[in-house]
Design a protein around this motif. Structure first.
Motif, mmCIF file in Angstrom:
data_model
loop_
_atom_site.group_PDB
_atom_site.id
_atom_site.type_symbol
_atom_site.label_atom_id
_atom_site.label_comp_id
_atom_site.label_asym_id
_atom_site.label_seq_id
_atom_site.Cartn_x
_atom_site.Cartn_y
_atom_site.Cartn_z
ATOM 1 N N ALA A 133 0.833 -1.206 0.000
ATOM 2 C CA ALA A 133 0.000 0.000 0.000
ATOM 3 C C ALA A 133 0.866 1.254 0.000
ATOM 4 C CB ALA A 133 -0.929 -0.011 1.212
ATOM 5 N N MET A 134 1.937 1.234 0.800
ATOM 6 C CA MET A 134 2.846 2.383 0.842
ATOM 7 C C MET A 134 3.536 2.564 -0.499
ATOM 8 S SD MET A 134 6.133 3.036 3.349
ATOM 9 C CE MET A 134 7.110 1.824 2.449
ATOM 10 N N ARG A 135 3.963 1.457 -1.100
ATOM 11 C CA ARG A 135 4.615 1.529 -2.411
ATOM 12 C C ARG A 135 3.688 2.143 -3.450
ATOM 13 N NH1 ARG A 135 4.872 -4.027 -5.314
ATOM 14 N NH2 ARG A 135 2.669 -3.419 -5.475
ATOM 15 N N ASP A 136 2.423 1.721 -3.465
ATOM 16 C CA ASP A 136 1.464 2.244 -4.446
ATOM 17 C C ASP A 136 1.209 3.734 -4.242
ATOM 18 O OD1 ASP A 136 1.328 -0.283 -5.478
ATOM 19 O OD2 ASP A 136 -0.571 -0.822 -4.505
ATOM 20 N N LYS A 150 7.276 9.117 -6.918
ATOM 21 C CA LYS A 150 8.538 8.871 -6.249
ATOM 22 C C LYS A 150 9.394 7.866 -7.024
ATOM 23 C CE LYS A 150 7.579 11.488 -2.694
ATOM 24 N NZ LYS A 150 8.333 12.740 -2.414
ATOM 25 N N ALA A 151 10.708 8.032 -6.942
ATOM 26 C CA ALA A 151 11.628 7.144 -7.647
ATOM 27 C C ALA A 151 11.629 5.761 -7.005
ATOM 28 C CB ALA A 151 13.040 7.730 -7.605
ATOM 29 N N PRO A 152 11.878 4.697 -7.803
ATOM 30 C CA PRO A 152 11.890 3.336 -7.253
ATOM 31 C C PRO A 152 12.845 3.161 -6.083
ATOM 32 C CG PRO A 152 11.859 3.258 -9.651
ATOM 33 C CD PRO A 152 12.041 4.693 -9.269
ATOM 34 N N LYS A 153 14.031 3.765 -6.146
ATOM 35 C CA LYS A 153 14.986 3.620 -5.048
ATOM 36 C C LYS A 153 14.471 4.296 -3.780
ATOM 37 C CE LYS A 153 19.844 4.186 -3.806
ATOM 38 N NZ LYS A 153 21.182 4.650 -4.250
ATOM 39 N N THR A 154 13.814 5.442 -3.931
ATOM 40 C CA THR A 154 13.240 6.134 -2.770
ATOM 41 C C THR A 154 12.175 5.276 -2.115
ATOM 42 O OG1 THR A 154 13.654 8.299 -3.793
ATOM 43 C CG2 THR A 154 12.022 8.211 -2.013
ATOM 44 N N ILE A 155 11.368 4.616 -2.936
ATOM 45 C CA ILE A 155 10.312 3.743 -2.419
ATOM 46 C C ILE A 155 10.921 2.561 -1.671
ATOM 47 C CG2 ILE A 155 8.413 2.211 -3.078
ATOM 48 C CD1 ILE A 155 7.918 4.058 -5.476
ATOM 49 N N LEU A 156 11.986 1.995 -2.233
ATOM 50 C CA LEU A 156 12.616 0.834 -1.601
ATOM 51 C C LEU A 156 13.254 1.211 -0.257
ATOM 52 C CD1 LEU A 156 13.002 -2.149 -2.158
ATOM 53 C CD2 LEU A 156 15.186 -1.616 -3.236
ATOM 54 N N ILE A 157 13.871 2.381 -0.201
ATOM 55 C CA ILE A 157 14.456 2.842 1.063
ATOM 56 C C ILE A 157 13.363 3.062 2.102
ATOM 57 C CG2 ILE A 157 15.653 4.773 2.183
ATOM 58 C CD1 ILE A 157 17.307 5.057 -0.390
ATOM 59 N N ALA A 158 12.228 3.604 1.674
ATOM 60 C CA ALA A 158 11.105 3.809 2.590
ATOM 61 C C ALA A 158 10.594 2.479 3.125
ATOM 62 C CB ALA A 158 9.986 4.569 1.893
ATOM 63 N N ALA A 159 10.561 1.462 2.252
ATOM 64 C CA ALA A 159 10.127 0.131 2.690
ATOM 65 C C ALA A 159 11.110 -0.462 3.693
ATOM 66 C CB ALA A 159 9.980 -0.789 1.478
ATOM 67 N N ALA A 160 12.412 -0.263 3.424
ATOM 68 C CA ALA A 160 13.439 -0.752 4.353
ATOM 69 C C ALA A 160 13.325 -0.049 5.705
ATOM 70 C CB ALA A 160 14.829 -0.526 3.754
ATOM 71 N N ARG A 161 12.968 1.232 5.678
ATOM 72 C CA ARG A 161 12.808 1.989 6.921
ATOM 73 C C ARG A 161 11.560 1.549 7.684
ATOM 74 N NH1 ARG A 161 13.790 6.584 4.810
ATOM 75 N NH2 ARG A 161 11.664 7.218 4.355
ATOM 76 N N GLN A 162 10.539 1.104 6.962
ATOM 77 C CA GLN A 162 9.287 0.680 7.592
ATOM 78 C C GLN A 162 9.373 -0.737 8.156
ATOM 79 O OE1 GLN A 162 6.876 2.706 8.086
ATOM 80 N NE2 GLN A 162 5.326 1.328 8.906
ATOM 81 N N LEU A 163 10.274 -1.548 7.622
ATOM 82 C CA LEU A 163 10.394 -2.933 8.086
ATOM 83 C C LEU A 163 10.653 -3.044 9.590
ATOM 84 C CD1 LEU A 163 12.269 -5.198 5.504
ATOM 85 C CD2 LEU A 163 10.107 -5.643 6.675
ATOM 86 N N PRO A 164 11.595 -2.277 10.164
ATOM 87 C CA PRO A 164 11.796 -2.377 11.613
ATOM 88 C C PRO A 164 10.563 -2.012 12.424
ATOM 89 C CG PRO A 164 13.634 -1.236 10.576
ATOM 90 C CD PRO A 164 12.576 -1.379 9.540
ATOM 91 N N VAL A 165 9.722 -1.117 11.879
ATOM 92 C CA VAL A 165 8.476 -0.754 12.567
ATOM 93 C C VAL A 165 7.561 -1.974 12.653
ATOM 94 C CG1 VAL A 165 6.460 0.761 12.537
ATOM 95 C CG2 VAL A 165 8.675 1.620 11.754
ATOM 96 N N ILE A 166 7.476 -2.708 11.548
ATOM 97 C CA ILE A 166 6.658 -3.920 11.512
ATOM 98 C C ILE A 166 7.230 -4.969 12.461
ATOM 99 C CG2 ILE A 166 5.909 -5.826 10.021
ATOM 100 C CD1 ILE A 166 5.884 -3.823 7.695
ATOM 101 N N LEU A 167 8.548 -5.141 12.425
ATOM 102 C CA LEU A 167 9.191 -6.123 13.294
ATOM 103 C C LEU A 167 9.034 -5.746 14.764
ATOM 104 C CD1 LEU A 167 12.479 -6.689 11.254
ATOM 105 C CD2 LEU A 167 10.455 -8.151 11.323
ATOM 106 N N TYR A 168 9.114 -4.445 15.061
ATOM 107 C CA TYR A 168 8.937 -3.963 16.439
ATOM 108 C C TYR A 168 7.556 -4.361 16.961
ATOM 109 C CZ TYR A 168 8.147 -0.628 20.251
ATOM 110 O OH TYR A 168 7.839 -0.056 21.456
#
Length: 290
Positions: A250-253, A260-278
């Motif tokens: 959903a965030m990617r879409d 937004k550029a694909p790399k920016t989206i991927l970095i945002a996803a990487a930043r969101q992963l620890p939130v999910i894991l937390y």
């Protein structure tokens, strides 16, 4: 703010100490007995500040942890930039100790959370694994020649033998993109996961965007600093997770719709992963994919 701060410059042979506000300088041997004797003189309100120096700080960390004494283990780059910002260009053991003490006085440094023995050992094995992988690449040997498989099995067994690591591994490994290598790196080199807020975790992982502004000029925000191996691991995990985890999809879409550029989206996803894991670690519940 602590009543006093002791800056500690580490080497294999000595610890150079600077006590502020008194300004007292001291040098002691980097041995268990000498450090233990010195630690007995510390008051509970004294914060000990030192750089993350692999191979030199093990005895100091163990001694302070045994006594439940507060310390802050800072990034060497941060310490060097603080020195330059305060006009300190010289670099000696005594100068570095004073700079570290001044950092503790001037900045609200976070108290480093002690790492469990299991996580410390896991981190050591991860470092050894990286050495073997680098050796394999450099010498172009076959995978088993460098002992890679043996180390991987030992890391797997180490995680399974510790209850906390095993429980977290069971939760995290269910997330798409978190395979054995990424899992081991997150467990061994990001022990703060599950205890710190998303902003602090993003900063530790080097995924927090930093502003670049001057006057009316505003540049694009950039990520930098942090723990490089953790950042790389989260980035790799995000490649798969961003295509299979509903929240990340959903965030990617949304970001794509904004151009937004694909790399920016991927970095945002990487930043969101620890939130999910937390959230998973805090609730003790696995991620719901569907």
């Amino acid at each position: 703010m602590p009543q006093s701060v002791i800056g500690c410059d580490l080497s294999l042979a000595f610890l150079d100490l600077c006590d502020l506000p008194s300004g007292r300088m001291q040098r002691i041997p980097d041995t268990r007995d000498a450090i233990a004797e010195w630690a007995e003189t510390l008051t509970p309100e004294t914060l000990v500040v030192f750089e993350a120096t692999s191979g030199c700080d093990a005895i100091l960390i163990a001694t302070l942890t045994e006594r439940a004494h507060p310390f802050s283990r800072v990034n060497p780059r941060q310490a060097r930039e603080f020195a330059r910002a305060t006009g300190v260009l010289a670099k000696t053991d005594r100068v570095d100790a004073r700079v570290l003490a001044q950092m503790g006085v001037a900045l609200d440094l976070p108290v480093t959370r002690p790492v469990s023995p299991a996580r410390a050992t896991l981190a050591d094995f991860l470092r050894r694994r990286r050495q073997l992988v680098d050796m394999r690449k450099a010498e172009k040997l076959r995978r088993h020649s460098a002992g890679h498989d043996d180390i991987a099995e030992q890391i797997k067994a180490m995680i399974a033998a510790d209850r906390t690591l095993a429980d977290q591994a069971a939760l995290m490994s269910a997330v798409p993109g978190i395979g054995p290598t990424v899992l081991a790196i997150l467990l061994g080199e990001l022990p703060e996961l599950g205890t710190l807020c998303r902003r602090k975790i993003a900063s530790l992982a080097g995924l927090a965007p930093h502003a670049r502004e001057s006057g009316t000029w505003k540049g694009a925000r950039r990520i930098w600093g942090g723990r490089r191996k953790v950042r790389e691991a989260l980035y790799i995990a995000a490649l798969s997770a961003s295509r299979r985890v509903p929240a990340l999809i959903a965030m990617r879409d949304r970001m794509r719709a904004k151009g937004k550029a694909p790399k920016t989206i991927l970095i945002a996803a990487a930043r969101q992963l620890p939130v999910i894991l937390y959230a998973m670690i805090q609730k003790g519940q696995p991620l719901q994919i569907t």
